[in-house]
Structure formats: structure tokens, C-alpha cells
Write an enzyme that holds these catalytic residues in place. Structure first.
Site, mmCIF file in Angstrom:
data_model
loop_
_atom_site.group_PDB
_atom_site.id
_atom_site.type_symbol
_atom_site.label_atom_id
_atom_site.label_comp_id
_atom_site.label_asym_id
_atom_site.label_seq_id
_atom_site.Cartn_x
_atom_site.Cartn_y
_atom_site.Cartn_z
ATOM 1 N N LYS A 198 -18.222 54.705 -18.098
ATOM 2 C CA LYS A 198 -17.129 55.674 -17.949
ATOM 3 C C LYS A 198 -16.509 55.494 -16.573
ATOM 4 C CE LYS A 198 -15.887 60.342 -19.273
ATOM 5 N NZ LYS A 198 -16.363 61.560 -19.927
ATOM 6 N N GLY B 132 -12.651 55.107 -25.893
ATOM 7 C CA GLY B 132 -11.863 56.335 -25.836
ATOM 8 C C GLY B 132 -11.353 56.566 -24.436
ATOM 9 N N GLY C 144 -9.320 59.626 -21.798
ATOM 10 C CA GLY C 144 -8.920 61.012 -21.612
ATOM 11 C C GLY C 144 -8.448 61.200 -20.197
ATOM 12 N N ALA C 145 -8.196 62.469 -19.845
ATOM 13 C CA ALA C 145 -7.683 62.757 -18.510
ATOM 14 C C ALA C 145 -8.677 62.355 -17.430
ATOM 15 C CB ALA C 145 -7.344 64.239 -18.393
ATOM 16 N N SER C 146 -9.985 62.380 -17.766
ATOM 17 C CA SER C 146 -10.996 62.092 -16.747
ATOM 18 C C SER C 146 -11.271 60.609 -16.600
ATOM 19 C CB SER C 146 -12.302 62.813 -17.076
ATOM 20 O OG SER C 146 -12.835 62.314 -18.286
ATOM 21 N N GLY C 147 -10.808 59.789 -17.525
ATOM 22 C CA GLY C 147 -11.054 58.360 -17.394
ATOM 23 C C GLY C 147 -11.167 57.665 -18.737
ATOM 24 N N VAL D 270 -13.610 55.088 -21.282
ATOM 25 C CA VAL D 270 -14.966 54.639 -21.578
ATOM 26 C C VAL D 270 -14.891 53.222 -22.157
ATOM 27 C CG1 VAL D 270 -17.099 55.099 -22.831
ATOM 28 C CG2 VAL D 270 -15.671 57.003 -22.049
ATOM 29 N N ASP E 135 -21.222 72.026 -26.425
ATOM 30 C CA ASP E 135 -20.338 71.284 -27.322
ATOM 31 C C ASP E 135 -21.154 70.490 -28.341
ATOM 32 O OD1 ASP E 135 -17.863 70.703 -28.293
ATOM 33 O OD2 ASP E 135 -17.351 69.211 -26.784
#
Length: 487
Positions: A242, A220, A222-225, A227, A333
Site C-alpha cells: 500500500k 485498488g 483510493g484517496a489514501s493511496g 495497493v 468494517d
């Protein structure tokens, strides 16, 4: 984003208001919302109006105007925060207070008056009420709730649960600071280079390729990096890595404290932190456990779970939640996407702090702090603390019973409204459930936070005695994999 504060003399109307944020020019954007004689909301930023009209009916606006205001404020802030692309940090009392201040500041900032979705700004000419929902698509209007469900927001510090973790404490233990004053004085003068240097001290100094063989398979992004899947060269076991670009993270101090905390988080029901490396290009590689059974989501959406299996999963998740809470950390979450399974039935909670998360159904991940599992007090900011995870566990049990959480087919903004206005959701299978399970769910889904159980209390609930062995989950995992062509 940097905010500039403008001091001004308080008037009588200002006494109960939040801090006012303006541009350096001194422009102030006050938002004073009221309901007129026709039941319309008056005073909203025009950028919010279209979104409200598309998802919340006029009758709902008139019935619960305070809920509408709180929901849209939280939604707009969350979407703006998501655009910044920061990774999910460990949540503590300190970060809850900071977020609440940011929300109030954002409410009165110029940014709150703009929306990329609506395409409007304060000069827009849209009417104060827009309704484009087809009448036959609108769910039944919820009954008006008692004031206890939408209490007036008080000062947040008075409402916070007492959390024990001082996220700087572990960092001080691992650093050469002679005193608290010395630590705070030096930290306040830190530059990005200083933070990078301190982060490197907490990471493995070796080359990651000497320990792990990274593959091109990603789980996956996302904006943070991103995986990636990798192999531990010593054990031969798969791990998740990650990759986070530190130069894109606005709050370097959180990166620093995060590593110090995570290195000491080890529990059988958490996807544990294994290692960390700082690369030559200022990328941070965080190595985590990887489970081969996939997310609980696959099982709940493709198979039917028995009550004993639901009890087994809940017990394991509760142990993880209790561990996090005892260390002053809130997950915020909890959902089936963030519960990973081993082929032997092992159950582990993931996606807190640096934990590697697998991208799933986009509908389930549309905003920060996934709304469908969110406790009402997260939006209203009332008595916001550790028990938000207990509410989310209750919603996850609904997932295990019905295959999805309540309101999943609603857009996020409307889902937030329904959660805030309705409180506890309707559970279709309620009449068929055992009394023990009903009582367990009741203990989780109390709108009144004081009446909601703690993780420690739920671990001793009679429903937990009905749990089946974890290995009984294996056939369900295999069946889900076959159906989803993941075998």
C-alpha cells in the site's frame, strides 16, 4: 479542518446542547430540530432536506424523527470525512471519542449546512419536506419502535466499552522517552518533519527494491493511496504493497502510532503487516500478506454455502475479532469484502489500519464504515464499543445465506435509516435454518448491546461445533473464480 470555539454564557436551552462551532467571525449555526403538528421536521439545515425527502418518506419522518436526525447527521459527517481522503486508522477508545466529538462539532458547523449533493445552503428556498420517491418504490413503513431502540444519547465516555490498548504505549517502548510526561511534552511539540523522522525509525531502513519486486498490477486505489501486487524476492510469494502519500495525511501522529501497533499485530486469521519503508518522496510503503483465493464476497455472491461452511468461516473470523478486541482494537468494517481466502481455504480478516484492501463493488463502499453491515449504535453513538463487530459478523452471516446484506439495494442514507429504525433485519431464509444457526445469529444481532454476545462467547457456541474443514471451501473458491473469469 481547524475548528474555532467561541465561548458564551449558557442559557437554559443550552444546558443539554452540544458544543457550538462557528467561523472566526463568531457566526453560530445552531440546529434545533422538532416535529410540527403535521408531522414535518422543522429546523433542519436546508442542505439536508432534499436528501431526506429523496430517501425517507414523510410517514417515516413522523414515526421516527430522532432516527432521521441521527442518520443524516452521521451520513453527512461520513461523506465529509471521506472527502478528506484519510486512510482508515486503527480504531480504539480514544479515536471513537474523538470521532463522536467531531460529529457533534460538525452538526453545528457551517459545513453541516452545505451539501455538494443537494446544491443547497442555508439561503435555499426548498420546502421543509420534499418527497420524490415513487409510491410503488417505497418499502413498507416499519412499525414504530420502542424507545429502547433509540435511547437518548448520553455522554459518550460513560457509554464506551473498556478498551485496553494505549496506542501510545508501544510507541514509547520503541522510543527513547524517559517518562510519560517527557513523551507527551515532546509529542505536543512535534512538527511534520518530527513525525516523518520518528516514522522512519520504525520502518525498514533498507531499499524496498532489495526485498520486493513491485508489479504494475494494482488491486485498488483510493484517496489514501494505491495497493500494488509485489513479489517477496526471498520467498517468491506474492504480497500487497500500500503506497500512502504521507504529505496528504492530516494526522501524522496516527501514522506514527499505527506502525508501532501494527508491527506487533500477528495472528493466523489477520492479513498481517510484513514490512514498511519510507521513500525519498515521503511516501510510505506498507507491505502486507496477499491471499490468492480472493474475497469471501465472490463465494457468497456466486455459490451456495452449507451451514457447516458458514460455521467454519465464522469461527476463523471470530478468532481474528477476538484477537483485535483483546488488543483494544475495533475493526468496525467486518464484511465479506474484508475477509480474504487462500486457495486452501485459509480465512483472514483485512482492511483495518494499514491493511491493504481490494476495491470491489462501488455500491458496497460508498461511505466510511460501510452502512449495510453497520450496528445501530454506530449511528446513535449509544454504548459504542467492541460489539459493533459482532453485529457486523451477524450481517455477514446473512450475506453467506442470501448472497448480500439487508438493504444493499437501498441508497446508503436510506439503509442507515432502516438499520437505525428497524434494528434487527428480516432474514428470508430464517424458517429453513437449523436451531443452532438461528441461536447464533440471535446472539449477534441483538439491538441491546448488553444482550449481544462477545467474540469469546461465540467461539464456544454450539454452532461452532458444526464447522466443516476449511479445505471444503476450495471448490467454492474455484467455482466463483470460474464464474467471474478470475481463474
Amino acid at each position: 479542518m481547524n475548528f474555532f470555539f467561541k465561548k458564551r454564557n449558557k442559557t437554559r436551552e443550552d444546558i443539554q446542547s452540544v458544543a457550538v462551532i462557528g467561523e472566526p467571525t463568531g457566526v453560530i449555526h445552531d440546529i434545533h430540530v422538532s416535529v410540527d403538528a403535521d408531522g414535518k421536521l422543522v429546523g433542519l439545515p436546508s442542505a439536508w432536506i432534499k436528501e431526506i425527502g429523496n430517501q425517507i418518506t414523510r410517514d417515516e419522518q413522523a414515526t421516527n424523527p430522532e432516527a432521521v436526525i441521527q442518520v443524516v447527521k452521521y451520513y453527512q459527517f461520513s461523506m465529509k470525512k471521506q472527502e478528506k481522503g484519510e486512510f482508515k486508522h486503527i480504531l480504539t477508545e480514544k479515536t471513537i471519542a474523538e470521532e463522536s466529538k467531531e460529529i457533534d462539532q460538525y452538526m453545528n458547523s457551517k459545513e453541516a449546512h452545505k451539501s455538494k449533493d443537494s446544491g443547497l445552503d442555508d439561503n435555499g428556498s426548498e420546502p421543509l419536506y420534499v418527497n420524490t420517491i415513487r409510491p410503488d418504490s417505497v418499502p413498507a413503513i416499519p412499525p414504530k419502535k420502542s424507545p429502547s431502540n433509540l435511547k437518548k444519547i448520553k455522554k459518550l465516555p460513560e457509554q464506551l466499552d473498556c478498551l485496553t490498548l494505549n496506542d501510545d504505549l508501544e510507541l514509547r517502548r520503541k522510543s527513547d522517552y524517559s517518562s510519560d510526561d517527557d513523551f507527551l511534552r515532546r509529542k505536543s511539540r512535534f512538527t511534520d518533519e518530527d513525525y516523518f523522522r520518528e516514522i522512519k525509525k520504525l520502518c525498514n531502513p533498507g531499499a524496498p527494491n532489495d526485498f520486493y519486486l513491485r508489479t504494475n498490477k494494482d488491486l485498488g486505489s483510493g484517496a489514501s493511496g494505491i495497493v500494488y501486487v509485489a513479489t517477496d524476492l526471498e520467498t517468491g510469494k506474492p504480497v500487497a504493497i500500500k503506497d500512502i502519500d504521507m504529505t496528504k495525511q492530516q494526522r501524522k501522529e496516527l501514522l506514527l502510532s499505527e506502525i508501532a501497533i501494527m508491527k506487533n499485530f500477528q495472528h493466523k486469521n489477520l492479513v498481517n503487516f510484513l514490512d514498511a519503508f519510507v521513500m525519498y518522496d515521503d511516501h510510505l510503503w506498507v507491505v502486507m500478506e496477499l491471499l490468492d483465493g480472493g474475497p469471501l464476497t465472490d463465494v457468497v455472491t456466486e455459490t451456495v454455502m452449507k451451514e457447516g461452511q458458514i460455521a467454519a468461516v465464522s469461527y476463523e473470523v471470530l478468532q481474528a475479532i477476538d484477537y483485535l478486541h483483546s488488543h483494544g482494537t475495533i475493526h468496525r468494517d467486518i464484511k465479506s469484502d474484508n475477509v480474504l481466502l487462500g486457495m486452501d481455504g485459509t480465512v483472514k480478516v483485512t482492511d483495518f489500519g494499514f491493511c491493504a484492501n481490494v476495491s470491489g463493488n462501488e455500491q458496497r463502499e460508498t461511505m466510511v464504515g460501510t452502512p449495510y453491515w453497520m450496528a445501530p449504535e454506530v449511528v446513535t453513538r449509544q454504548k459504542y464499543g467492541k460489539k459493533v463487530d459482532i453485529w457486523s459478523l451477524g450481517i455477514m452471516i446473512v450475506e453467506m445465506l442470501e448472497g448480500e446484506p439487508p438493504y444493499l439495494r437501498e441508497p446508503p442514507l436510506r439503509a442507515l435509516y432502516l438499520i437505525t429504525a428497524n434494528g434487527r433485519p428480516k432474514i428470508n431464509r430464517w424458517p429453513t435454518l437449523s436451531e443452532n444457526l438461528k441461536d447464533f445469529i440471535d446472539s449477534c444481532l441483538q439491538v441491546d448491546v448488553d444482550q449481544r454476545a462477545t467474540a469469546k462467547e461465540l467461539l464456544t457456541h454450539s454452532f461452532m461445533k458444526e464447522r466443516m474443514e476449511l479445505r471444503t471451501l476450495t471448490p467454492l473458491i474455484k467455482a466463483a473464480k470460474k464464474i467471474l473469469h478470475k481463474a
